[in-house]
Design an enzyme around this catalytic site. Structure first.
Site, short mmCIF file in Angstrom:
data_model
loop_
_atom_site.label_atom_id
_atom_site.label_comp_id
_atom_site.label_asym_id
_atom_site.label_seq_id
_atom_site.Cartn_x
_atom_site.Cartn_y
_atom_site.Cartn_z
N ARG A 82 -4.20 9.60 3.43
CA ARG A 82 -3.30 8.86 4.54
C ARG A 82 -3.53 9.59 5.53
NH1 ARG A 82 1.17 6.66 1.03
NH2 ARG A 82 2.38 6.04 2.95
N TYR A 85 -4.85 7.72 8.85
CA TYR A 85 -3.73 6.86 9.63
C TYR A 85 -2.70 7.58 10.24
CZ TYR A 85 -0.04 3.09 10.30
OH TYR A 85 0.88 2.26 10.78
N ASN A 114 9.25 1.28 7.63
CA ASN A 114 8.88 0.36 6.60
C ASN A 114 9.76 -1.02 7.24
OD1 ASN A 114 8.54 2.80 5.12
ND2 ASN A 114 7.71 1.40 3.76
N ARG A 126 1.70 -3.25 -0.05
CA ARG A 126 3.10 -2.63 0.23
C ARG A 126 4.01 -3.08 -0.97
NH1 ARG A 126 2.85 -2.09 6.45
NH2 ARG A 126 1.57 -4.32 6.46
N VAL A 127 4.98 -2.34 -0.89
CA VAL A 127 5.84 -2.41 -2.12
C VAL A 127 6.61 -3.92 -2.33
CG1 VAL A 127 7.97 -0.91 -1.18
CG2 VAL A 127 7.31 -1.14 -3.56
N ARG A 151 12.61 5.06 0.57
CA ARG A 151 12.21 4.22 1.60
C ARG A 151 13.34 3.53 2.26
NH1 ARG A 151 8.46 7.03 0.37
NH2 ARG A 151 6.31 6.43 0.36
N PRO A 212 4.62 10.09 0.53
CA PRO A 212 5.98 10.95 0.91
C PRO A 212 7.20 10.51 -0.12
CG PRO A 212 5.13 9.54 2.92
CD PRO A 212 4.47 8.94 1.58
N ARG A 215 12.13 8.78 2.98
CA ARG A 215 11.79 8.50 4.47
C ARG A 215 13.09 7.63 4.92
NH1 ARG A 215 6.79 5.01 5.10
NH2 ARG A 215 5.54 6.94 5.17
N1 UDP Z 1 4.92 1.33 -4.31
C1 UDP Z 1 5.37 1.27 -5.82
N2 UDP Z 1 4.61 0.06 -6.19
C2 UDP Z 1 3.47 -0.65 -5.60
C3 UDP Z 1 3.69 -0.63 -4.33
C4 UDP Z 1 4.22 0.81 -3.54
O1 UDP Z 1 6.01 1.92 -6.17
O2 UDP Z 1 3.23 -1.58 -6.28
C5 UDP Z 1 5.69 2.55 -3.86
C6 UDP Z 1 4.73 3.49 -2.97
O3 UDP Z 1 4.15 4.59 -3.89
C7 UDP Z 1 5.75 4.22 -2.01
C8 UDP Z 1 6.87 3.14 -1.89
O4 UDP Z 1 6.49 1.91 -2.83
O5 UDP Z 1 6.55 5.22 -2.62
C9 UDP Z 1 6.20 2.30 -0.42
O6 UDP Z 1 4.95 1.91 -0.44
P1 UDP Z 1 4.21 1.17 0.67
O7 UDP Z 1 2.75 0.91 0.39
O8 UDP Z 1 4.95 -0.28 0.87
O9 UDP Z 1 4.59 1.70 2.17
P2 UDP Z 1 4.35 3.27 2.45
O10 UDP Z 1 5.93 3.77 3.04
O11 UDP Z 1 4.05 4.05 1.50
O12 UDP Z 1 3.51 3.44 3.66
#
Ligand code: UDP
Length: 267
Positions: A82, A85, A114, A126-127, A151, A212, A215
């Site tokens: 990461r 970025y 987020n 993204r999640v 998050r 992380p 957050r």
């Molecule tokens: N995450 C998850 N399943 C997924 C995609 C993401 O559990 O299919 C988790 C990821 O490990 C993180 C959180 O969701 O802890 C948010 O991930 P995202 O990629 O949306 O944004 P980030 O805040 O990590 O940049």
């Protein structure tokens, strides 16, 4: 960089922002927030324009202060996946502030947490789109790690309002814009299951490196400075977003990636 005619405002949002995207094009990610920002600061200086740059909660890394206030310096691994970025955005903030103090440029720095809403790419990694896409395709929802990481999700309209107010304010330093409503990813998966009515369940997958643990924005400064706070709660925002994703065609739903990196081959 040359742009004809006068310019009043420059808003620099160019950068991949999803972890799977910036892992695919790490060098371009570093360049757009460093060299790209330098170009735009030069343009702003030449035009006498005010510039707003999009920074991120990732400048706090895996934070050891919770919730995150603007005066926290962060906890970032510079050489982790990461880092491309996080460190580019930290450099972006540094050079933006240097142009402000050294050249007197009018600068604005928004630290975006987020964010979600309609028209996200379903497969941007993204999640939220991941969970909704999985539910709509009848797949299990992939929770990374044990799902105890947190998050705080902000609906896009609230974010846009906060950024607009910051642009028109007279504050040059970084400002958090996000929704303090914090939730664990495991709870978020449960909310997505309830929202979509899917019969599928949440399953665990490995936690990505340097993901992380927590957050949450402290938005005291934004409240005071911009008279702003988020208005759309998660239930309402998720419903609007789900309605959008439900409207996708089966082809769109099954498309593997909505974004091609082919044009970026040259490093
Ligand atoms: N995450 C998850 N399943 C997924 C995609 C993401 O559990 O299919 C988790 C990821 O490990 C993180 C959180 O969701 O802890 C948010 O991930 P995202 O990629 O949306 O944004 P980030 O805040 O990590 O940049």
């Amino acid at each position: 960089m040359h742009v004809p005619g006068p310019l009043k405002y420059i808003l620099h949002f160019a950068s991949p922002a999803s972890p799977i995207d910036y892992l695919k094009i790490p060098i371009q990610t570093l360049k757009v927030s460093s060299l790209g920002t330098h170009n735009l600061l030069g343009l702003a200086k030449a035009k006498g324009a005010r510039i707003l740059v999009a920074s991120t909660s990732e400048v706090y890394g895996d934070p050891q202060v919770h919730p995150q206030t603007e005066d926290y310096w962060g906890h970032v691994n510079p050489i982790g996946p990461r880092g491309v970025y996080d460190e580019a955005k930290r450099f972006q903030e540094a050079i933006t502030m240097a142009y402000h103090t050294y050249h007197g440029l009018e600068t604005r720095i928004v630290r975006i947490f987020n964010t979600y809403g309609p028209r996200m790419r379903l497969n941007d990694g993204r999640v939220l789109p991941a969970f909704i896409g999985q539910a709509l395709r009848g797949e299990d929802l992939t929770v990374f790690g044990d799902g105890r990481q947190t998050r705080s999700f902000c609906y896009v309209d609230d974010l846009v309002e906060g950024i607009y107010r910051l642009l028109l304010s007279d504050y040059a330093g970084p400002v958090n814009v996000g929704n303090p409503g914090e939730i664990t990813i495991a709870q978020f998966a449960e909310e997505a299951i309830k929202l979509t009515g899917t019969k599928q369940k949440a399953i665990c997958k490995p936690l990505p490196t340097d993901d992380p643990m927590q957050r949450q924005p402290d938005i005291t400064l934004a409240r005071k400075l911009l008279n702003w706070e988020p208005k759309v709660d998660r239930a309402e925002g998720l419903k609007i977003t789900y309605d959008y994703f439900k409207g996708l065609t089966p082809e769109e739903l099954n498309e593997k990636d909505h974004f091609s990196f082919e044009g970026y081959a040259r490093k």
